[in-house]
Design an enzyme around this catalytic site. Sequence first.
Site, PDB file in Angstrom:
ATOM      1  N   GLU A  14     -18.292  -1.297  -5.395  1.00 14.62           N
ATOM      2  CA  GLU A  14     -17.945  -0.155  -4.537  1.00 14.62           C
ATOM      3  C   GLU A  14     -17.366   0.969  -5.387  1.00 14.62           C
ATOM      4  O   GLU A  14     -16.615   0.713  -6.322  1.00 14.62           O
ATOM      5  CB  GLU A  14     -16.923  -0.630  -3.489  1.00 14.62           C
ATOM      6  N   ASP A  43     -15.376   4.546  -4.593  1.00 15.62           N
ATOM      7  CA  ASP A  43     -14.721   5.183  -3.439  1.00 15.62           C
ATOM      8  C   ASP A  43     -14.136   6.547  -3.691  1.00 15.62           C
ATOM      9  O   ASP A  43     -13.371   6.728  -4.647  1.00 15.62           O
ATOM     10  CB  ASP A  43     -13.465   4.362  -3.062  1.00 15.62           C
ATOM     11  N   GLU A  79     -11.656   8.682  -1.043  1.00 14.30           N
ATOM     12  CA  GLU A  79     -11.035   8.721   0.292  1.00 14.30           C
ATOM     13  C   GLU A  79     -10.084   9.895   0.316  1.00 14.30           C
ATOM     14  O   GLU A  79      -9.375  10.154  -0.652  1.00 14.30           O
ATOM     15  CB  GLU A  79     -10.234   7.432   0.571  1.00 14.30           C
ATOM     16  N   THR A 125      -9.150   7.433  -5.219  1.00 13.88           N
ATOM     17  CA  THR A 125     -10.404   6.899  -5.780  1.00 13.88           C
ATOM     18  C   THR A 125     -10.192   5.433  -6.176  1.00 13.88           C
ATOM     19  O   THR A 125      -9.066   5.017  -6.485  1.00 13.88           O
ATOM     20  CB  THR A 125     -10.856   7.671  -7.043  1.00 13.88           C
ATOM     21  N   ASN A 126     -11.278   4.680  -6.149  1.00 10.71           N
ATOM     22  CA  ASN A 126     -11.190   3.282  -6.565  1.00 10.71           C
ATOM     23  C   ASN A 126     -12.573   2.810  -7.013  1.00 10.71           C
ATOM     24  O   ASN A 126     -13.586   3.410  -6.645  1.00 10.71           O
ATOM     25  CB  ASN A 126     -10.682   2.415  -5.409  1.00 10.71           C
ATOM     26  N   ASP A 141      -8.428  -2.835  -6.981  1.00  5.46           N
ATOM     27  CA  ASP A 141      -7.127  -2.641  -7.647  1.00  5.46           C
ATOM     28  C   ASP A 141      -7.228  -1.666  -8.811  1.00  5.46           C
ATOM     29  O   ASP A 141      -6.575  -1.858  -9.835  1.00  5.46           O
ATOM     30  CB  ASP A 141      -6.556  -3.980  -8.166  1.00  5.46           C
ATOM     31  N   GLU A 188      -6.914   1.906  -8.393  1.00  5.26           N
ATOM     32  CA  GLU A 188      -6.693   3.178  -7.714  1.00  5.26           C
ATOM     33  C   GLU A 188      -6.222   4.284  -8.661  1.00  5.26           C
ATOM     34  O   GLU A 188      -5.360   4.047  -9.518  1.00  5.26           O
ATOM     35  CB  GLU A 188      -5.629   3.019  -6.615  1.00  5.26           C
ATOM     36  N   ASP A 196      -1.120   3.861  10.024  1.00  7.41           N
ATOM     37  CA  ASP A 196      -0.205   2.798   9.601  1.00  7.41           C
ATOM     38  C   ASP A 196       0.056   2.829   8.088  1.00  7.41           C
ATOM     39  O   ASP A 196       0.980   2.203   7.614  1.00  7.41           O
ATOM     40  CB  ASP A 196      -0.716   1.420  10.054  1.00  7.41           C
ATOM     41  N   TRP A 197      -0.772   3.575   7.319  1.00  6.53           N
ATOM     42  CA  TRP A 197      -0.514   3.619   5.867  1.00  6.53           C
ATOM     43  C   TRP A 197      -0.839   4.943   5.175  1.00  6.53           C
ATOM     44  O   TRP A 197      -0.342   5.226   4.093  1.00  6.53           O
ATOM     45  CB  TRP A 197      -1.279   2.506   5.144  1.00  6.53           C
ATOM     46  N   GLY A 230       2.724   6.847   3.115  1.00  7.52           N
ATOM     47  CA  GLY A 230       2.805   5.399   3.277  1.00  7.52           C
ATOM     48  C   GLY A 230       2.972   4.951   4.723  1.00  7.52           C
ATOM     49  O   GLY A 230       3.464   3.847   4.979  1.00  7.52           O
TER      50      GLY A 230
END
Length: 287
Positions: A101, A103, A105, A119-120, A128, A130, A194-195, A199
Site C-alpha cells: 500500500e 498512502d 491521507e 503518508t505511509n 509503520d 508514517e 476519533d483520531w 489526535g
Amino acid sequence: MAPPPSFSSLLLFLSLLSVSSVFCSNFYNDFEITWGNDRAKILNNGDLLTLSLDRGSGSGFQSKNVYLYGKIDMQLKLVPGNSAGTVTTYYLKSQGSTWDEIDFEFLGNLSGDPYTLHTNVYTQGKGDREQQFHLWFDPTSDFHTYSILWNPQGIIFSVDGTPIRKFKNHESSGVLFPKKQPMRLYSSLWNADDWATRGGLVKTDWSKAPFTASYRNFNADVCVWSGGVSSCSSGGNVGGRGWLSENLDITRQQRMKWVQRNYMIYNYCTDAKRFPQGYPPECAIAP
Ligand SMILES: *[C@@H]1O[C@H](CO)[C@@H](O)[C@H](O)[C@H]1NC(C)=O
C-alpha cells in the site's frame, strides 16, 4: 497520388487527437463509485468527481484497473472551512492479508489551522512508516496535484511536482519493496474524529455537513495488470529514461530536503520512543 498537404496534416491532427484522448482522464472510464450512493458524483461529462460526507456516511471510488508500477497524478481540492475530523484518502493498495500500500491521507482541521498530509508505505501487510507534513499553501482554496511515482527503483510522493518523500527500493539491504502485487487506486472521504484532528480532541462539526472534496485531471502513466500480463503505457521506458526508470536528480533532491526541513511534522525514522529496539533498517540507509 499523395494527398494534398492539407489533407495529410488533417490526418496527423486526427491521429494526435485519438492518441491524446487515450491519455485524457475521464472519471467515467477510469473509475467506479464504490460506496456512499449519491454522495459521490461524476460531473461535467467525466471531468470532475466530488465526494461528500454527512452524518449518514462518507463516500469513495476506485480505479477500474489495477497497476503494477505507475506514475499517477490527481488534482484534489480538499474540504474547505472547518474540516476537523474528516479524512480524505488517496492511495494504492493490493489485495490480501500481505498487501502492499502507498498512502496519501489528508487530515482536516479547524478553519485557519493547517491540514496534515499523512503518508505511509506498507509492504506485505506491514506499515509503520508514517511521515507527516504541513503544506505550503491552502489545499482547500484551489486544486493541487498529488502524485505517486512507483517504479522498480522506489516510490516518490510529490505535491505540485515537488517531491516530499522517497521510499527507495532497499531490497539489497533486506527491506521489502512492493513489486509483485498489482495495486488499485482508491479514494474516500470519511469521518475519523476519533483520531484525525489533534489526535481526536477536535470533533467533526456536523452542522457544517455535507463536507465535499473534489477531484479532476487524473493522469496515469501505468502498467496495467490484467490476466497475469502487464501492459505499460508508451513512454515508460524510452531509451531507459521514461517514468519506469525515473529518479530524483540533484535539484529535486534539494527541493525534497527543503520540504522535509520546513514542513515535515512527523517522521517515524526519528521517533526513538516508538522503536526502542532500534529503527527500521531503511531508516539507517541513506535515501
Ligand atoms: C491542526 O492544527 C493544529 C494547530 O495548528 C496542528 O497542531 C495540527 O497538526 C493540525 N492538524 C491536525 C490534523 O490536527
